[in-house]
Design an enzyme around this catalytic site. Structure first.
Site, mmCIF file in Angstrom:
data_model
loop_
_atom_site.group_PDB
_atom_site.id
_atom_site.type_symbol
_atom_site.label_atom_id
_atom_site.label_comp_id
_atom_site.label_asym_id
_atom_site.label_seq_id
_atom_site.Cartn_x
_atom_site.Cartn_y
_atom_site.Cartn_z
ATOM 1 N N ALA A 170 0.827 -1.212 0.000
ATOM 2 C CA ALA A 170 0.000 0.000 0.000
ATOM 3 C C ALA A 170 0.856 1.254 0.000
ATOM 4 C CB ALA A 170 -0.920 -0.004 1.224
ATOM 5 N N LYS A 181 5.957 -7.884 4.327
ATOM 6 C CA LYS A 181 5.670 -8.970 3.411
ATOM 7 C C LYS A 181 6.976 -9.677 3.037
ATOM 8 C CE LYS A 181 1.629 -6.536 1.639
ATOM 9 N NZ LYS A 181 0.990 -6.748 2.919
ATOM 10 N N GLU A 270 -4.640 -7.594 4.181
ATOM 11 C CA GLU A 270 -4.953 -6.584 5.190
ATOM 12 C C GLU A 270 -5.670 -5.452 4.470
ATOM 13 O OE1 GLU A 270 -2.949 -4.083 8.810
ATOM 14 O OE2 GLU A 270 -2.181 -3.807 6.791
ATOM 15 N N GLY A 272 -9.464 -2.710 4.477
ATOM 16 C CA GLY A 272 -9.954 -1.481 5.077
ATOM 17 C C GLY A 272 -10.388 -1.635 6.522
ATOM 18 N N CYS A 303 -5.333 2.385 8.190
ATOM 19 C CA CYS A 303 -6.526 1.537 8.179
ATOM 20 C C CYS A 303 -6.980 1.150 9.576
ATOM 21 C CB CYS A 303 -6.282 0.297 7.331
ATOM 22 S SG CYS A 303 -4.765 -0.583 7.743
ATOM 23 N N GLU A 402 -14.943 3.599 4.867
ATOM 24 C CA GLU A 402 -13.581 4.065 5.135
ATOM 25 C C GLU A 402 -13.281 5.273 4.248
ATOM 26 O OE1 GLU A 402 -9.337 1.988 5.904
ATOM 27 O OE2 GLU A 402 -10.196 1.605 3.919
ATOM 28 N N GLY A 474 -10.273 -8.296 5.907
ATOM 29 C CA GLY A 474 -9.220 -9.137 5.383
ATOM 30 C C GLY A 474 -9.218 -10.550 5.906
ATOM 31 N N GLU A 478 -0.727 -10.601 10.061
ATOM 32 C CA GLU A 478 0.632 -10.095 9.886
ATOM 33 C C GLU A 478 1.271 -9.942 11.259
ATOM 34 O OE1 GLU A 478 1.527 -7.631 5.959
ATOM 35 O OE2 GLU A 478 0.389 -6.466 7.411
#
Length: 498
Positions: A170, A181, A270, A272, A303, A402, A474, A478
């Protein structure tokens, strides 16, 4: 551990990294804009369709060869510590990019989360993984451990890498989402193709430099950038990609799920959020800072931020007055200015989205307490005033959708059942906040909130504690143990003595 840094690279990163080589993009050239000044930061030659295919093929070949996945975990850790050493050496450069491509104010507390926190997390995730077992015993009962012939059976869970991971990140915290990631995927033995947001690609390109400096085998980490979404679609549909890890909007996340369905890809999404920020009666004085906690945090572009602020109905007017008094001290301006407390949103489109939702909220019965529009200055940049909406109920569009900007809704509640009902009346379930001096009561309320993370009287951002979305926020987790295991397959191994 001591990090031995290397000399900082000079200039802006501009090259892709495919198959162990730094290469010029052969696709469409696109422009990275400073959201605070609208100045051109860089022009990036993006990846062509052929280069996207080449990056996937390089990752596939590297994984299938075992050049990375077959290495002992300690050797992978050593290589990734070299990668982290390079990234540490680029700290000032990464801070500069967080200002110029993401628009984060340089003196903001959020800057710590942009650069310093992920740098530390990169080391922490390596250490955490090395503490995890490769095998775990299955808890089968004793009578099943003995065969009919009197032999013994052992049943194990073995953890193996998923394979080739597409990491799609993002724009709001680009270095952070890139790292969260790349590092877990690599330490668990996968090979990666990293594709950042076209709005903030530069901090991702540094990962290619880091892979080269660390001497990672060719194809283990590939970094591409692109102007549009074609490469992202290829990554989420390609049969040689085993998993997609994506951070972004719920709408795009749903598309990723559909695109990955035909090849049954593992997903970590992952998405909103519309998190509830709850103040119980005994802690309502603390609500004065609630709006600033959102609006001063990277102009509300987070978020997990608590954009729905719930206070007792009888205290609502006083709480909003106190919130507005703090926002009145906001310094809106160039994120490079150390005096700036509220920077821009990432683009003109995002600024327009903020205005659209304020207008929709008012049409549905909300009242603008402060803000609600583009500020008189600066003349350049994608700025929106920190905004408080006196929102009559949780059904208002500003409370349901959102917005991703410096806009909060303040909602009054009656009793605790009413509070919980409204807090849970959302398609999202990413995070939430409960503030209360009576800890037992605060925990009792928090336990009723349907969200992947709930924070009581504070929060935690640690490599050792996971987060993840419920509902439309989602799938997968993470950070923490779960954020490592999501990049691994489980193989059941049942062993009988010969």
């Amino acid at each position: 551990m001591t990090i031995h840094t290397q000399p900082a690279a000079i200039g802006l990163p501009e090259r892709l990294f495919i198959g162990g080589e730094s290469v010029a993009g052969q696709g469409e050239t696109f422009t990275v804009i400073n959201p605070g000044t609208e100045a051109v930061v860089a022009k990036v030659a993006g990846a062509s369709a052929a280069q996207v295919e080449a990056a996937i093929a390089a990752a596939r070949q590297a994984y299938d060869s075992g050049v990375w996945s077959d290495l002992p975990a300690l050797e992978r850790a050593e290589a990734l510590r070299r990668l982290m050493a390079y990234l540490f050496s680029q700290r000032e450069r990464l801070v500069d990019l967080a200002v110029r491509e993401a628009g984060c104010p340089i003196s903001s507390g959020t800057m710590h989360a942009q650069v310093s926190t992920p740098l530390q997390h990169g080391l922490d995730v390596i250490d955490l993984f090395l503490k995890l077992p490769e095998f775990e015993e299955n808890p089968i009962p004793f009578n099943e451990r003995i065969t009919a012939r009197g032999g013994a059976i052992q049943s194990l869970r073995r953890y193996l890498p998923v394979g080739v991971v597409a990491a799609i990140s993002a724009y709001n915290f680009p270095f952070y989402t890139n790292l969260w990631k790349v590092l877990p995927a690599l330490i668990t033995g996968n090979c990666v193709v990293l594709r950042p947001s076209p709005l903030t690609p530069l901090s991702a390109l540094i990962f290619g430099e880091a892979a080269e400096a660390a001497g990672l085998p060719p194809g283990v980490l590939n970094v591409i950038a692109e102007a549009g979404a074609a490469g992202g679609v290829t990554l989420s549909t390609h049969p040689d990609v085993d998993m997609v890890a994506f951070t972004g909007s719920t709408a795009v996340g749903k598309q990723v799920m559909v695109q990955g369905a035909d090849t049954m890809k593992r997903l970590q999404l992952e998405l909103g959020g519309k998190s509830a920020q709850i103040y119980l009666l005994d802690a309502v004085a603390g609500a004065a800072a609630a709006a600033a906690q959102v609006c001063f945090a990277h102009a509300g572009q987070g978020c997990a931020l608590g954009t729905r602020i719930f206070v007792p109905e009888a205290d609502k007017a006083q709480a909003m007055e106190a919130m507005a008094a703090i926002l009145a001290r906001a310094r809106i301006g160039d994120p490079a200015d150390p005096e700036t407390t509220v920077g821009p949103v990432v683009s003109a489109a995002q600024r327009d989205r903020c205005q659209r939702y304020v207008d929709l909220a008012v049409e549905a019965g909300a009242r603008v307490v402060c803000g609600g529009k583009r500020p008189a200055g600066p003349d350049k940049g994608f700025y929106f005033e920190p905004t408080i909406l006196d929102t009559p109920d949780n059904k208002n569009p500003a409370a349901q959708d959102e917005i991703f900007g410096p806009v909060v809704s303040v909602i009054g509640y009656g009793d605790l059942d009413h509070l919980v009902e409204m807090a849970n009346d959302s398609e999202f379930g990413l995070s939430g906040y409960v503030n209360g001096k009576d800890i037992k009561q605060a925990i009792a309320v928090a336990s009723r909130i349907r969200t992947g993370t709930i924070n009581i009287n504070g929060g935690l951002l640690s490599a050792y504690a996971s987060s993840g979305g419920w509902k439309s926020s989602g799938v997968g987790r993470e950070r923490g143990v779960e954020g490592l295991r999501v990049y691994q397959q489980i193989q059941a191994m049942n062993i009988q003595g010969a």
